[in-house]
Design a protein around this motif. Structure first.
Motif, PDB file in Angstrom:
ATOM      1  N   PRO A 178       3.557   1.389  -7.132  1.00 51.47           N
ATOM      2  CA  PRO A 178       3.655   0.925  -5.842  1.00 51.47           C
ATOM      3  C   PRO A 178       5.083   0.309  -5.498  1.00 51.47           C
ATOM      4  O   PRO A 178       5.787  -0.292  -6.296  1.00 51.47           O
ATOM      5  N   SER A 179       5.586   0.245  -4.255  1.00 50.14           N
ATOM      6  CA  SER A 179       6.827  -0.490  -3.756  1.00 50.14           C
ATOM      7  C   SER A 179       6.451  -1.982  -3.771  1.00 50.14           C
ATOM      8  O   SER A 179       5.117  -2.223  -3.429  1.00 50.14           O
TER       9      SER A 179
ATOM     10  N   LYS B 121       9.504   2.358  -4.936  1.00 50.82           N
ATOM     11  CA  LYS B 121       8.723   2.843  -5.952  1.00 50.82           C
ATOM     12  C   LYS B 121       9.541   3.626  -6.822  1.00 50.82           C
ATOM     13  O   LYS B 121       9.276   3.532  -8.162  1.00 50.82           O
TER      14      LYS B 121
ATOM     15  N   ASP C 227      -1.103  -4.702  -0.098  1.00 46.68           N
ATOM     16  CA  ASP C 227      -2.213  -4.194  -1.066  1.00 46.68           C
ATOM     17  C   ASP C 227      -2.770  -5.452  -2.069  1.00 46.68           C
ATOM     18  O   ASP C 227      -4.035  -5.698  -1.844  1.00 46.68           O
TER      19      ASP C 227
ATOM     20  N   GLU D 113       0.717  -1.367   0.139  1.00 45.07           N
ATOM     21  CA  GLU D 113       0.013  -0.094   0.025  1.00 45.07           C
ATOM     22  C   GLU D 113       0.894   1.213  -0.026  1.00 45.07           C
ATOM     23  O   GLU D 113       1.896   1.268   0.608  1.00 45.07           O
ATOM     24  N   ASN D 114       0.532   2.289  -0.561  1.00 50.14           N
ATOM     25  CA  ASN D 114       1.194   3.492  -0.614  1.00 50.14           C
ATOM     26  C   ASN D 114       1.428   4.113   0.682  1.00 50.14           C
ATOM     27  O   ASN D 114       2.368   4.866   1.100  1.00 50.14           O
ATOM     28  N   GLU D 115       0.404   3.771   1.411  1.00 51.35           N
ATOM     29  CA  GLU D 115       0.584   4.480   3.171  1.00 51.35           C
ATOM     30  C   GLU D 115       1.162   3.570   3.974  1.00 51.35           C
ATOM     31  O   GLU D 115       1.200   3.761   5.010  1.00 51.35           O
TER      32      GLU D 115
ATOM     33  N   ASP E 155       3.120  12.856  -9.820  1.00 53.83           N
ATOM     34  CA  ASP E 155       3.576  12.125  -8.930  1.00 53.83           C
ATOM     35  C   ASP E 155       3.890  10.545  -9.132  1.00 53.83           C
ATOM     36  O   ASP E 155       3.317  10.130 -10.261  1.00 53.83           O
ATOM     37  N   ASN E 156       4.649   9.863  -8.523  1.00 53.79           N
ATOM     38  CA  ASN E 156       4.854   8.439  -8.960  1.00 53.79           C
ATOM     39  C   ASN E 156       3.867   7.380  -8.520  1.00 53.79           C
ATOM     40  O   ASN E 156       3.738   7.216  -7.228  1.00 53.79           O
ATOM     41  N   PRO E 157       2.941   7.039  -9.274  1.00 53.08           N
ATOM     42  CA  PRO E 157       1.838   6.309  -8.929  1.00 53.08           C
ATOM     43  C   PRO E 157       2.330   4.688  -8.640  1.00 53.08           C
ATOM     44  O   PRO E 157       1.372   3.885  -8.221  1.00 53.08           O
TER      45      PRO E 157
END
Length: 293
Positions: A120-121, A95, A151, A66-68, A116-118
């Motif tokens: 995910p890692s 990312k 995610d 997840e990005n968060e 922005d870089n969308p």
């Protein structure tokens, strides 16, 4: 007396080779060709499985975060994955790494297209061969989906099963083929060894009439068979190595599995050649003695 018997066996074994040079060389050639086929068959199977395996991805599945997801959650996930039974390799892609891969694959800079870089890692995971089954991987995915920070887990099950099925089919067919080759090798070699012993019929008859025991008749031939098998196996190993170098320098294919990288296969070929020839000669002499009074 034992030393005399041993010296007699060694002497007669060497003299026997000199007496029948042509049958001996023909038998060496027969063993060489037989073991060459067996050795090339083993290497062909290993290299085929290796090439098929390379069609699979460098990783079995990818865990997108997840990005968060916090740094703490990422470290926790990394520790869990690393300690999970059956995991042989785990790579973390940030990312920025994902953006670099996107750029390399599609030729476009994702950061120039979006503010922005969308991307995910993620963690890329590879399983050990013993744990590389769809059932085991699906159980792993279920466990991963329950963890914080995960995610999505991408696992191409259909492609994975198809590749595993192909590898299993190749392995099964190759095993049956190699068994048939070895069986044919034993029969053909035994036939050539019988011809070599037939050429020595008069010698066997003479030493038997002089009162030699079965053991003293058989032992020199057993030694000859061992020497014959060793020469044949050694020549087959040299020819296989030469073939590998020829493929590398003239066909420009660097085989992933080479004979010199597997000394256990070399030892197996030599032991198989020595055993095959020694026992084949012994069996032929035993049959010959039935006809000698």
């Amino acid at each position: 007396q034992r030393s005399m018997k041993l010296s007699y066996i060694i002497r007669e074994g060497i003299i026997g080779i000199k007496r029948s040079r042509m049958p001996f060389m023909n038998s060496v050639f027969s063993v060489t060709i037989a073991l060459l086929v067996v050795g090339l068959g083993v290497l062909a199977v290993d290299n085929s499985l290796q090439f098929i395996g390379e069609f699979q991805a460098d990783y079995d599945l990818e865990i997108f975060l997840e990005n968060e997801a916090t740094s703490f959650e990422k470290h926790e996930l990394a520790a869990i994955i690393k300690d999970y039974p059956g995991i042989i390799r785990m790579d973390y892609l940030s990312k920025e790494d994902a953006a670099a891969l996107y750029n390399a694959e599609f030729g476009e800079d994702v950061l120039s297209l979006l503010d922005d870089n969308p991307l995910p890692s993620s963690f890329r995971v590879t399983f050990e061969e013993d744990h590389r089954t769809a059932e085991y991987i699906l159980a792993f995915i279920q466990n991963m989906n329950e963890l914080d920070g995960v995610d999505e887990v991408i696992f191409k099950k259909d492609l994975f099963n198809r590749m595993q099925g192909i590898m299993q089919l190749v392995y099964t067919i190759a095993t049956i083929t190699l068994f048939l080759i070895i069986l044919a090798t034993v029969f053909l070699t035994a036939n050539n060894l019988r011809l070599m012993i037939l050429a020595r019929y008069e010698f066997i008859e003479t030493v038997r009439l002089l009162g030699a025991s079965d053991f003293m008749v058989k032992a020199p031939f057993f030694l000859e068979g061992g020497i014959l098998g060793f020469f044949g196996a050694s020549l087959s190993v040299l020819l296989i190595v030469a073939a590998e170098y020829a493929i590398k320098y003239y066909v420009h294919i660097d085989l992933p599995v080479k004979l010199l990288d597997h000394p256990e296969v070399i030892l197996g070929l030599i032991l198989f050649g020595v055993s095959l020839s020694s026992l084949g000669v012994l069996k032929a002499v035993r049959k010959m003695l039935r006809f000698v009074t």
